[in-house]
Design an enzyme around this catalytic site. Structure first.
Site, PDB file in Angstrom:
ATOM      1  N   ARG A 273      -6.697  22.616  25.656  1.00  0.00           N
ATOM      2  CA  ARG A 273      -7.543  21.791  24.787  1.00  0.00           C
ATOM      3  C   ARG A 273      -7.303  20.286  24.905  1.00  0.00           C
ATOM      4  O   ARG A 273      -7.848  19.515  24.129  1.00  0.00           O
ATOM      5  CB  ARG A 273      -7.369  22.220  23.333  1.00  0.00           C
ATOM      6  N   HIS A 274      -6.470  19.850  25.847  1.00  0.00           N
ATOM      7  CA  HIS A 274      -6.186  18.426  25.997  1.00  0.00           C
ATOM      8  C   HIS A 274      -6.723  17.875  27.315  1.00  0.00           C
ATOM      9  O   HIS A 274      -6.635  18.531  28.348  1.00  0.00           O
ATOM     10  CB  HIS A 274      -4.683  18.170  25.919  1.00  0.00           C
TER      11      HIS A 274
ATOM     12  N   GLU B 289      -0.748  11.408  27.665  1.00  0.00           N
ATOM     13  CA  GLU B 289       0.241  12.466  27.473  1.00  0.00           C
ATOM     14  C   GLU B 289       0.145  13.512  28.583  1.00  0.00           C
ATOM     15  O   GLU B 289      -0.947  13.840  29.044  1.00  0.00           O
ATOM     16  CB  GLU B 289       0.038  13.183  26.126  1.00  0.00           C
TER      17      GLU B 289
ATOM     18  N   SER C 124      -9.441  14.474  12.963  1.00  0.00           N
ATOM     19  CA  SER C 124      -8.355  13.880  12.201  1.00  0.00           C
ATOM     20  C   SER C 124      -8.910  12.649  11.502  1.00  0.00           C
ATOM     21  O   SER C 124      -9.595  11.834  12.124  1.00  0.00           O
ATOM     22  CB  SER C 124      -7.196  13.494  13.131  1.00  0.00           C
TER      23      SER C 124
ATOM     24  N   GLU D 143      -7.680  22.519  15.568  1.00  0.00           N
ATOM     25  CA  GLU D 143      -8.020  21.221  14.982  1.00  0.00           C
ATOM     26  C   GLU D 143      -9.018  20.465  15.860  1.00  0.00           C
ATOM     27  O   GLU D 143      -8.845  20.392  17.082  1.00  0.00           O
ATOM     28  CB  GLU D 143      -6.726  20.406  14.817  1.00  0.00           C
TER      29      GLU D 143
ATOM     30  N   ARG E  73      -5.940   9.187  26.884  1.00  0.00           N
ATOM     31  CA  ARG E  73      -4.628   9.649  26.428  1.00  0.00           C
ATOM     32  C   ARG E  73      -3.775   9.995  27.653  1.00  0.00           C
ATOM     33  O   ARG E  73      -4.180  10.825  28.467  1.00  0.00           O
ATOM     34  CB  ARG E  73      -4.772  10.876  25.527  1.00  0.00           C
TER      35      ARG E  73
ATOM     36  N   ARG F 211     -14.287  18.928  22.565  1.00  0.00           N
ATOM     37  CA  ARG F 211     -13.621  19.951  21.760  1.00  0.00           C
ATOM     38  C   ARG F 211     -14.590  20.610  20.781  1.00  0.00           C
ATOM     39  O   ARG F 211     -14.495  21.810  20.515  1.00  0.00           O
ATOM     40  CB  ARG F 211     -12.427  19.351  21.015  1.00  0.00           C
TER      41      ARG F 211
END
Length: 548
Positions: free
Chosen positions: A328-329, A322, A474, A471, A320, A522
């Site tokens: 948490r990323h 981003e 998903s 979360e 990812r 996570r």
């Protein structure tokens, strides 16, 4: 024939100074300082050489010199198979009393008691044992004790000795026995001064704060320093526990799904388009063609379902791009992905999530008690609360709970981090669980391949799963009709040409299906209530870190 003329290039600084003075030249302050430094270096080198010669002479005179020393490199080049029996440190116990053992490990702590006794705590994979050297005729010499105390911490050693059982409890080691050392060899020496000390890196915040209140200042190793020297940081008991927990999570994920008839697959990480939509991908040149690293195995695991595998899972890297600077990323993490045929309802996917994670949590609590204790010793946390049958709430029910608590949320929007935490708190208070499923999310906040609800197209057959208010999963039922899939992709701004093979796979007959994805790091972070995902990533990759 050797010349009897005085040397024209003296190496002694004093000779050089005298020559220059004799020639009438006066040294500058800079030159004088340079000569003084050179003189001191030469004196230090001479003293060191004298010490080494003296030490060599002493060792040569020691009749027990063969019982200790540094293992020659040639002996470590797979020279021979000796047939000797090695014992792991974790296996050392009172049942081995008076027996000879051979162990290998790191010197965690070294302490001299006078010149005739020394203690060496040896660590192997998180387990420690106290080894004792005592000067004894024909067994241990004073030189051997001196050699032991000269070792640097974290050096790797081989020790042969006899197991003894002390009358009192050993507080400085995990094993309640001692090794009376007979032979000691250094296999590989660590540098004398480490960039971070394991003892400092293993210290809890509570210890540091308690010491501060008592007027003592202990070293606090910050996160960036830990990650810069990760190879040292992961030697701490807590980190050893974290990554063994991670291994067990992966094992349970695989074992459970295999028992449920799933097939493990491996999908490509080099793809022509974006697997999730959007521009936050790592782009690269693929033999002259534009490509990117896969954000998810989503498209290919669906294609595997179209290929009649029925139920599939994958454990692999996810990328990812981003710029998410949060706790948490990560830019790269390990994805645990599942896809399966649906017979009637997307709740079948949630049923798998329910049983999978309850089984996983049970297994961690039953089989990883020592690891959890080691983690808890440094990073205090309370055991995760979860129900035997996982709680399921609709998105609308969750919004209503927040509204009643005074938190207004757009009924067709997504939950932000604060709302997720607040809802987690409300769920814990009302249902006494920190693990629950929230489903029927608004369609507008889900990926293009998500199936809408049959009675209200503003909502979708999708779900998220939460642990401790954050979360972790998903999932959803997927769109399996190619025409509608094309329409949804275009509506989300995706170039349909880049996913043509994906859409085409549904033109040959595709069963209704759904699945989910979860980040391994996570799961571990939240199960152990760690405050940062970098603690549960062995060598984390975030927007600012690509090494070590």
């Amino acid at each position: 024939m050797a010349s009897e003329e005085p040397s024209q290039n003296p190496t002694n600084p004093e000779d050089q100074s005298q020559n220059e003075e004799g020639s009438g030249k006066k040294l500058s302050k800079k030159e004088a300082a340079k000569l003084e430094r050179l003189r001191k270096r030469q004196e230090a080198a001479a003293a060191a050489a004298a010490t080494n010669i003296s030490s060599m002479a002493i060792d040569a005179a020691d009749p027990l010199a063969e019982n200790y020393g540094e293992t020659p490199l040639d002996d470590l080049k797979s020279k021979e198979i000796s047939g000797r029996k090695w014992t792991e440190v974790k296996e050392l116990n009172g049942g081995l009393k008076d027996q000879d053992v051979l162990i290998r490990g790191r010197c965690q702590a070294i302490r001299a008691v006078g010149k005739k006794m020394a203690f060496v705590v040896v660590r192997e994979r998180g387990f420690t044992v106290q080894c004792i050297l005592t000067v004894t005729p024909d067994v241990v010499s004073a030189h051997m004790v001196k050699f032991a105390t000269s070792l640097s911490r974290e050096s790797i050693v081989d020790i042969e000795g006899v197991i003894s059982v002390p009358a009192t409890t050993i507080t400085g080691a995990t094993q309640q026995v001692e090794v009376q050392v007979r032979k000691l060899y250094c296999v590989n020496k660590a540098i004398p001064t480490l960039p971070i000390n394991i003892e400092d890196a293993a210290r809890s915040e509570e210890e540091i704060e308690k010491a501060l209140k008592a007027g003592e200042q202990l070293v606090r190793v910050n996160q960036d320093t830990r990650l810069n020297f990760r190879v040292l940081d992961i030697r701490t008991p807590a980190n050893q526990g974290i990554f063994r927990i991670q291994c067990q999570v992966e094992n349970m994920f695989r074992q459970f799904l295999l028992s449920e008839g799933f097939v493990g697959i491996h999908t490509p990480k080099l793809i022509a388009g974006s697997s999730e939509g959007g521009s936050a991908v790592f782009k690269l040149d693929y033999k002259g063609q534009p490509a990117c690293l896969a954000q998810s195995p989503q498209l290919h695991k669906q294609m595997a379902i179209c290929g009649d595998f029925g139920r599939v899972f994958e454990i692999g890297p996810v990328f990812r791009a981003e710029d998410s600077f949060t706790h948490r990323h990560l830019c790269e993490f390990t994805g645990l992905d599942v896809e399966m045929e649906i017979k009637e309802h997307y709740s079948e996917v949630m049923d798998i999530v329910d049983r999978l994670f309850v089984t996983m949590f049970d297994s961690l609590n039953d089989t990883c008690q020592k690891e959890l204790e080691a983690i808890n010793a440094q990073y205090r946390f309370k055991p995760l609360k979860y129900l035997r049958k996982t709680l399921r709430l609709t998105f609308e029910e969750g919004i209503q709970m927040l509204k009643e608590a005074g938190v207004e949320i757009d009924p067709l929007g997504d939950l932000n981090t604060e709302s997720e935490r607040k809802l987690g708190q409300l769920v814990l208070e009302k249902y006494d669980t920190e693990f629950y499923i929230l489903h029927r999310y608004p369609l507008a906040v889900r990926p293009f391949y998500t199936m809408p609800c049959y009675e209200n197209p503003l909502y979708s057959n999708s779900f998220d799963v939460f642990i401790r208010g954050e979360e972790i999963i998903s999932g959803a039922q997927r769109v399996h009709v190619p025409e509608y899939l094309t329409e949804r992709a275009q509506a989300c701004g995706i170039d349909v040409k880049t996913i043509a093979t994906y859409i085409d796979s549904f033109r040959y007959g595709a069963p209704p299906h759904g699945g989910f994805g979860v980040g391994l790091e996570r799961v571990v972070m939240l199960f152990c209530a760690l405050n940062n995902i970098r603690k549960s990533s062995l060598f984390p990759r975030d927007p600012q870190r690509i090494a070590p």
